[in-house]
Each structure stands twice: as structure tokens, then as C-alpha cells.
Enzyme design. Structure first.
Site, PDB file in Angstrom:
ATOM      1  N   SER A 140       0.853  -1.193   0.000  1.00 36.53           N
ATOM      2  CA  SER A 140       0.000   0.000   0.000  1.00 36.53           C
ATOM      3  C   SER A 140       0.881   1.233   0.000  1.00 36.53           C
ATOM      4  O   SER A 140       2.066   1.165   0.370  1.00 36.53           O
ATOM      5  CB  SER A 140      -0.895   0.005   1.251  1.00 36.53           C
ATOM      6  N   TYR A 153      -2.300  -1.026  10.418  1.00 34.15           N
ATOM      7  CA  TYR A 153      -2.263  -1.226   8.966  1.00 34.15           C
ATOM      8  C   TYR A 153      -0.980  -0.641   8.382  1.00 34.15           C
ATOM      9  O   TYR A 153      -0.314  -1.284   7.560  1.00 34.15           O
ATOM     10  CB  TYR A 153      -3.493  -0.564   8.342  1.00 34.15           C
ATOM     11  N   LYS A 157       1.921  -2.845   6.375  1.00 33.24           N
ATOM     12  CA  LYS A 157       2.259  -2.631   4.969  1.00 33.24           C
ATOM     13  C   LYS A 157       3.727  -2.216   4.802  1.00 33.24           C
ATOM     14  O   LYS A 157       4.362  -2.580   3.804  1.00 33.24           O
ATOM     15  CB  LYS A 157       1.320  -1.600   4.353  1.00 33.24           C
TER      16      LYS A 157
END
Length: 255
Positions: A140, A153, A157
């Protein structure tokens, strides 16, 4: 690009980027193994993969569970006898800061977004060495830049990016390439599954017009195009790369 005779395993293939990638690869002749948690969705994606050499192999499972991950890889090899490309696409998002993200949330995100990739890639490597294959991970823009409100998150990533580079260096001498794509905001069901209601998601997409240099969020098919390229022989001298597919968001400092 031609993937005739190539066996490709795609995780998180029941929707979004994984589904779009499966459909594109089927049109290029790939033999596909598709895995995800929602069987009905997997079957629907398989119906759209009508141009391939054969109907995709559907393997329902949860890659955050070790037994499922082992079964997914074993079933793929038993069916096709080899593996040429692994697309580690499955992932989840949870909102929260250091003050509000519980350890349970942190573990859930890390187990799905990085531990499962580590495990499945580890199992797949002997087969990829035999086939001189490659891995494409879906990271991401959050792996490149830092954003508030999605702490776990972000960490997961960035871990995917580091994992990609390290494994690329380890396997380069064995002619196995490892790369990742770094999407910006992409229109999928990721954020809704992460807790956004319809109105909040609508506002989020509208705000994305300001946070992406190209003035819009991305589409799953645009990310799929990049995955297909990195998985192909056209990218034969590319390894250890993190490729932003984010309309320029990684280059911005939006306020």
C-alpha cells in the site's frame, strides 16, 4: 504478455484487486489457483475467468490460519504439479491509533497482512526456485508514507515492503524475483469491511480527489495491470521493487 503454461496462485481472489488480477491473467492464458474466505464470491470470479486454458482451481481458506495456508499451497501443487507465480494479495484494514488500537486488533492485522505472506511465501519458495518463478506482494502507499488513524495497517504494509526487498535479495541468485505494488486509495470493499459505513466511505472517496495528485482514487483493474506486468517476463530485470500505483499520492504532502 503470455502466461500460457504458467500456474499462478492468488490470495484474496474473491473480490477487489485479487479478483481483477485473476480475470486479467485468465485472459492471458494462465492456469489459476484462487483462494479466499468467501466461496460464493470465488465461484463468481471463476465464472468470469472464461478465457483461460482451464477453469480456475478454487481453494476456500483463511490464510491467517496456518493449516489453511499449508492446505492451499499443497492443493495447488497437487493439482498443477508446479507454481510459477505467487500473488500475495489478501489483506485487511483496521482503524485506530496507539491510544485506541487493541492488541487483538494489532494481531489480527499483522497475522493477515504480513505473517500469512511470510508463511505462504516460505512454503512456495522451493517450487518457485524450480520454476524460476516470481512473487508479487500487494502492499500500500501506507507502506511508503505515514498516515494517522490506521496505525496497525501502516506497520503491516511497511513490513510487506521490507519483506519484499529482503526476500528479493535472498532469492535473486536463484532467479526468483520478488516485487510489490503499493496502491493508493482504490475502489474496493476493503474500507467497508474495515468498518466504514456507506456515507463515510462516500466522503472518503470524495476527499481522495484532494489527496491524490491525479485527482481521483484508483480502480482495481489499474492495480491488476501492474501486478500482471511485474509477474510477466516483461519485468525480467525487476526485483525488490515497490511500485506505487497511487495517482501520485506517495509524492504529495496533502493537508
Amino acid at each position: 504478455m503470455n502466461f500460457t503454461g504458467k500456474v499462478i496462485l492468488i490470495t484474496g481472489a474473491s473480490s477487489g484487486i485479487g479478483a481483477a488480477t485473476a480475470i486479467k491473467l485468465s485472459k492471458l492464458g494462465a492456469s489459476l489457483a484462487l483462494t479466499g474466505r468467501k466461496v460464493d464470491n470465488l465461484n463468481n470470479v471463476a465464472k468470469e475467468c472464461t478465457a483461460g486454458a482451464a477453469a480456475p482451481l478454487i481453494i476456500p481458506g483463511d490464510i491467517s490460519q496456518e493449516a489453511d495456508t499449508e492446505r492451499i499451497l499443497k492443493t495447488t501443487i497437487e493439482k498443477f504439479g508446479k507454481l510459477d507465480v505467487l500473488v500475495n494479495n489478501a489483506g485487511i484494514i483496521e482503524t485506530g491509533t496507539i491510544e485506541t488500537t487493541s492488541l487483538e486488533q494489532f494481531d489480527r492485522v499483522m497475522n493477515t497482512n504480513i505473517r500469512s505472506i511470510y508463511h505462504l511465501t516460505m512454503l512456495a519458495v522451493p517450487h518457485l526456485i524450480k520454476s524460476q518463478g516470481n512473487v508479487v506482494n500487494v502492499s500500500s502507499v501506507n507502506g511508503i508514507r505515514s498516515f494517522p488513524g490506521v496505525l496497525a495497517y501502516n506497520i503491516s504494509k511497511m513490513s510487506v515492503d521490507q519483506f519484499t526487498r529482503c526476500v528479493a535479495l535472498e532469492l535473486a541468485a536463484k532467479n526468483v524475483r520478488v516485487n510489490c505494488v503499493n496502491p493508493g486509495v482504490t475502489v474496493t470493499n476493503l474500507h467497508k469491511r474495515g468498518g466504514m459505513d456507506e456515507e463515510t466511505y462516500k466522503k472518503f472517496l470524495e476527499h481522495s480527489k484532494n489527496t491524490h495528485a491525479m485527482g481521483r482514487p484508483g480502480q482495481a483493474t489499474e492495480v491488476a495491470d501492474a501486478i500482471v506486468f511485474l509477474a510477466s517476463d516483461a519485468a525480467s530485470f525487476i526485483t525488490g521493487a515497490s511500485l506505487p500505483i497511487d495517482g501520485g499520492r506517495h509524492a504529495m504532502c496533502p493537508r
